[in-house]
Motif scaffolding. Sequence first.
Motif, PDB file in Angstrom:
ATOM      1  N   GLU A  35       0.767  -1.289   0.120  1.00 31.67           N
ATOM      2  CA  GLU A  35      -0.079   0.063   0.103  1.00 31.67           C
ATOM      3  C   GLU A  35       1.000   1.409  -0.041  1.00 31.67           C
ATOM      4  OE1 GLU A  35      -2.726  -0.028   3.296  1.00 31.67           O
ATOM      5  OE2 GLU A  35      -3.916  -1.312   2.339  1.00 31.67           O
ATOM      6  N   LYS A  36       1.928   1.235   0.984  1.00 31.01           N
ATOM      7  CA  LYS A  36       2.714   2.322   0.977  1.00 31.01           C
ATOM      8  C   LYS A  36       3.501   2.746  -0.514  1.00 31.01           C
ATOM      9  CE  LYS A  36       4.059   2.602   5.733  1.00 31.01           C
ATOM     10  NZ  LYS A  36       4.948   2.045   6.721  1.00 31.01           N
ATOM     11  N   LYS A  37       3.725   1.749  -1.022  1.00 32.00           N
ATOM     12  CA  LYS A  37       4.684   1.777  -2.305  1.00 32.00           C
ATOM     13  C   LYS A  37       3.583   2.501  -3.330  1.00 32.00           C
ATOM     14  CE  LYS A  37       8.532  -1.093  -2.382  1.00 32.00           C
ATOM     15  NZ  LYS A  37       9.455  -2.178  -2.707  1.00 32.00           N
ATOM     16  N   ALA A  38       2.194   1.828  -3.455  1.00 36.34           N
ATOM     17  CA  ALA A  38       1.319   2.547  -4.175  1.00 36.34           C
ATOM     18  C   ALA A  38       1.109   3.937  -3.924  1.00 36.34           C
ATOM     19  CB  ALA A  38       0.180   1.700  -4.319  1.00 36.34           C
ATOM     20  N   LEU A  39       0.982   4.139  -2.696  1.00 40.99           N
ATOM     21  CA  LEU A  39       0.753   5.658  -2.250  1.00 40.99           C
ATOM     22  C   LEU A  39       1.646   6.645  -2.713  1.00 40.99           C
ATOM     23  CD1 LEU A  39      -0.757   5.456   1.443  1.00 40.99           C
ATOM     24  CD2 LEU A  39      -1.808   6.512  -0.760  1.00 40.99           C
ATOM     25  N   HIS A  40       2.994   6.099  -2.622  1.00 40.41           N
ATOM     26  CA  HIS A  40       4.103   6.882  -2.899  1.00 40.41           C
ATOM     27  C   HIS A  40       4.462   7.049  -4.561  1.00 40.41           C
ATOM     28  CE1 HIS A  40       4.517   7.033   1.310  1.00 40.41           C
ATOM     29  NE2 HIS A  40       5.310   8.031   1.269  1.00 40.41           N
ATOM     30  N   LYS A  41       3.851   7.692  -5.161  1.00 42.45           N
ATOM     31  CA  LYS A  41       3.864   7.900  -6.631  1.00 42.45           C
ATOM     32  C   LYS A  41       5.180   8.989  -6.622  1.00 42.45           C
ATOM     33  CE  LYS A  41       0.461   5.693  -8.938  1.00 42.45           C
ATOM     34  NZ  LYS A  41      -0.481   5.223  -7.905  1.00 42.45           N
ATOM     35  N   PRO A  42       6.128   8.664  -7.712  1.00 40.44           N
ATOM     36  CA  PRO A  42       7.148   9.697  -7.690  1.00 40.44           C
ATOM     37  C   PRO A  42       6.618  11.275  -8.031  1.00 40.44           C
ATOM     38  CG  PRO A  42       7.439   8.109  -9.518  1.00 40.44           C
ATOM     39  CD  PRO A  42       6.513   7.732  -8.808  1.00 40.44           C
ATOM     40  N   CYS A  43       7.098  12.277  -7.591  1.00 41.24           N
ATOM     41  CA  CYS A  43       6.603  13.556  -7.826  1.00 41.24           C
ATOM     42  C   CYS A  43       7.306  14.115  -9.080  1.00 41.24           C
ATOM     43  CB  CYS A  43       6.877  14.673  -6.802  1.00 41.24           C
ATOM     44  SG  CYS A  43       8.177  14.589  -6.021  1.00 41.24           S
ATOM     45  N   LYS A  44       8.617  13.440  -9.638  1.00 39.94           N
ATOM     46  CA  LYS A  44       9.258  13.936 -10.629  1.00 39.94           C
ATOM     47  C   LYS A  44      10.074  12.681 -11.265  1.00 39.94           C
ATOM     48  CE  LYS A  44      12.149  17.508 -12.615  1.00 39.94           C
ATOM     49  NZ  LYS A  44      11.232  18.211 -13.697  1.00 39.94           N
ATOM     50  N   THR A  45       9.998  12.430 -12.479  1.00 38.29           N
ATOM     51  CA  THR A  45      10.932  11.320 -13.185  1.00 38.29           C
ATOM     52  C   THR A  45      11.691  12.150 -14.419  1.00 38.29           C
ATOM     53  OG1 THR A  45       9.379  10.802 -14.811  1.00 38.29           O
ATOM     54  CG2 THR A  45       9.183   9.490 -12.784  1.00 38.29           C
ATOM     55  N   LEU A  46      12.843  11.330 -14.546  1.00 40.37           N
ATOM     56  CA  LEU A  46      13.807  12.228 -15.409  1.00 40.37           C
ATOM     57  C   LEU A  46      14.616  11.015 -16.080  1.00 40.37           C
ATOM     58  CD1 LEU A  46      14.410  15.134 -15.930  1.00 40.37           C
ATOM     59  CD2 LEU A  46      15.643  14.891 -14.149  1.00 40.37           C
ATOM     60  N   THR A  47      15.066  10.709 -17.217  1.00 39.12           N
ATOM     61  CA  THR A  47      15.728   9.884 -17.722  1.00 39.12           C
ATOM     62  C   THR A  47      16.922  10.679 -18.410  1.00 39.12           C
ATOM     63  OG1 THR A  47      14.078   8.163 -17.972  1.00 39.12           O
ATOM     64  CG2 THR A  47      15.963   7.747 -19.186  1.00 39.12           C
ATOM     65  N   LEU A  48      18.190  10.179 -17.992  1.00 41.85           N
ATOM     66  CA  LEU A  48      19.251  10.721 -18.616  1.00 41.85           C
ATOM     67  C   LEU A  48      20.249   9.822 -18.773  1.00 41.85           C
ATOM     68  CD1 LEU A  48      19.274  13.853 -16.110  1.00 41.85           C
ATOM     69  CD2 LEU A  48      19.067  14.145 -18.332  1.00 41.85           C
ATOM     70  N   TYR A  49      21.361  10.241 -19.526  1.00 39.59           N
ATOM     71  CA  TYR A  49      22.485   9.267 -19.922  1.00 39.59           C
ATOM     72  C   TYR A  49      23.862   9.837 -19.391  1.00 39.59           C
ATOM     73  CZ  TYR A  49      19.164   7.022 -22.632  1.00 39.59           C
ATOM     74  OH  TYR A  49      17.912   6.224 -23.206  1.00 39.59           O
ATOM     75  N   PHE A  50      24.804   9.309 -18.864  1.00 35.27           N
ATOM     76  CA  PHE A  50      26.123   9.672 -18.882  1.00 35.27           C
ATOM     77  C   PHE A  50      27.428   8.959 -19.398  1.00 35.27           C
ATOM     78  CE2 PHE A  50      28.245   8.542 -15.018  1.00 35.27           C
ATOM     79  CZ  PHE A  50      27.153   7.929 -14.098  1.00 35.27           C
ATOM     80  N   HIS A  51      28.208   9.673 -19.873  1.00 36.00           N
ATOM     81  CA  HIS A  51      29.045   8.925 -20.999  1.00 36.00           C
ATOM     82  C   HIS A  51      30.756   9.024 -20.173  1.00 36.00           C
ATOM     83  CE1 HIS A  51      26.298   9.156 -24.365  1.00 36.00           C
ATOM     84  NE2 HIS A  51      26.028  10.530 -23.423  1.00 36.00           N
ATOM     85  N   ASP A  52      31.246   7.851 -20.052  1.00 36.49           N
ATOM     86  CA  ASP A  52      32.476   7.780 -18.984  1.00 36.49           C
ATOM     87  C   ASP A  52      33.661   7.321 -20.006  1.00 36.49           C
ATOM     88  OD1 ASP A  52      33.726   8.211 -16.528  1.00 36.49           O
ATOM     89  OD2 ASP A  52      34.049   6.111 -16.757  1.00 36.49           O
ATOM     90  N   ILE A  53      34.801   8.210 -20.172  1.00 39.28           N
ATOM     91  CA  ILE A  53      35.654   7.634 -21.228  1.00 39.28           C
ATOM     92  C   ILE A  53      36.958   7.762 -20.223  1.00 39.28           C
ATOM     93  CG2 ILE A  53      37.023   8.131 -23.273  1.00 39.28           C
ATOM     94  CD1 ILE A  53      34.649   9.924 -24.249  1.00 39.28           C
ATOM     95  N   ILE A  54      37.664   6.764 -19.995  1.00 41.74           N
ATOM     96  CA  ILE A  54      38.569   6.279 -19.045  1.00 41.74           C
ATOM     97  C   ILE A  54      40.044   6.710 -19.819  1.00 41.74           C
ATOM     98  CG2 ILE A  54      39.650   4.918 -17.278  1.00 41.74           C
ATOM     99  CD1 ILE A  54      36.850   3.217 -17.250  1.00 41.74           C
ATOM    100  N   TYR A  55      40.867   7.420 -19.163  1.00 42.20           N
ATOM    101  CA  TYR A  55      41.965   7.554 -19.549  1.00 42.20           C
ATOM    102  C   TYR A  55      42.961   6.331 -19.616  1.00 42.20           C
ATOM    103  CZ  TYR A  55      46.917   9.390 -19.902  1.00 42.20           C
ATOM    104  OH  TYR A  55      48.157   9.456 -20.170  1.00 42.20           O
ATOM    105  N   ASP A  56      43.607   5.922 -20.748  1.00 42.11           N
ATOM    106  CA  ASP A  56      44.279   4.624 -20.834  1.00 42.11           C
ATOM    107  C   ASP A  56      45.622   4.912 -21.297  1.00 42.11           C
ATOM    108  OD1 ASP A  56      43.822   5.368 -23.384  1.00 42.11           O
ATOM    109  OD2 ASP A  56      43.154   3.441 -24.177  1.00 42.11           O
ATOM    110  N   GLY A  57      46.164   6.237 -21.208  1.00 41.30           N
ATOM    111  CA  GLY A  57      47.583   6.456 -21.472  1.00 41.30           C
ATOM    112  C   GLY A  57      47.674   7.140 -22.889  1.00 41.30           C
ATOM    113  N   THR A  58      46.491   6.717 -23.580  1.00 46.90           N
ATOM    114  CA  THR A  58      46.410   7.332 -25.022  1.00 46.90           C
ATOM    115  C   THR A  58      45.402   8.328 -25.631  1.00 46.90           C
ATOM    116  OG1 THR A  58      45.298   5.813 -26.075  1.00 46.90           O
ATOM    117  CG2 THR A  58      47.422   5.129 -25.791  1.00 46.90           C
TER     118      THR A  58
END
Length: 193
Positions: free
Chosen positions: A32-55
């Motif tokens: 019941e609690k989970k159903a009651l608590h609907k998100p007030c805001k949703t957001l989908t984003l992406y992030f990109h990680d490029i690791i330093y490899d010496g080159t």
Amino acid sequence: MKTAKASFILTLLFFFFFFFLFLSSSVESITEKKALHKPCKTLTLYFHDIIYDGTNANNATSAIVAAPAGANRTTLSGLMHFGDVVVFDDPITMDNNLHSPAVGRAQGLYLYDRKDVYTSWFGFSFVFNSTEHKGTLNFIGADPLMEKTREVSVVGGTGDFFMSRGVATLTTDAFEGSVYFRLRVDIKLYECY
Ligand SMILES: *[C@@H]1O[C@H](CO)[C@@H](O)[C@H](O)[C@H]1NC(C)=O
Ligand SMILES: *[C@@H]1O[C@H](CO)[C@@H](O)[C@H](O)[C@H]1NC(C)=O
Ligand SMILES: *[C@@H]1O[C@H](CO)[C@@H](O)[C@H](O)[C@H]1NC(C)=O
């Protein structure tokens, strides 16, 4: 003697009856609690990680800053990268394209903290700088990255996200060797102001 036995069984039955009543009501209240608590805001984003490899110094967005004895800071260590600490300043995009305009930066660190399975611990901020959003969201949590989805806590925010809290689901959207990965972040805020 017989009546004593009967009353004992009766008490036992009563006990189990109320015990299961209690169990079912508490299970119900969680759903019941989970159903009651609907998100007030949703957001989908992406992030990109490029690791330093010496080159790739010009292109890299993150660097290994600490490595266990016997390893170095250009190659992630053996043993599931255990002990490596990576600091990042990654572009955030609205879609899964690395070259889309960035709406902000994901800034923080991850460290590998298991020797038997790839697992990391994340602590980072989304620093927004777009016409749509200004401010920050702060994330913390365990990232068992072999799982399809992982959940981390959104522990707070500033600016447009003043006092925001919630949960973010992380999905590895792409993984190219040991140099590039892209995370999809589905943010669900349950406290908004
Ligand atoms: C930067 O790195 C990413 C990931 O490896 C790659 O897709 C991209 O082509 C690179 N860009 C340049 C200019 O090297
Ligand atoms: C770092 O360690 C890796 C793996 O042991 C090795 O292949 C690489 O040559 C090392 N790089 C440097 C710059 O020492
Ligand atoms: C935010 O974006 C504006 C406009 O593109 C830019 O001038 C400014 O330097 C950016 N601020 C930060 C903190 O990146």
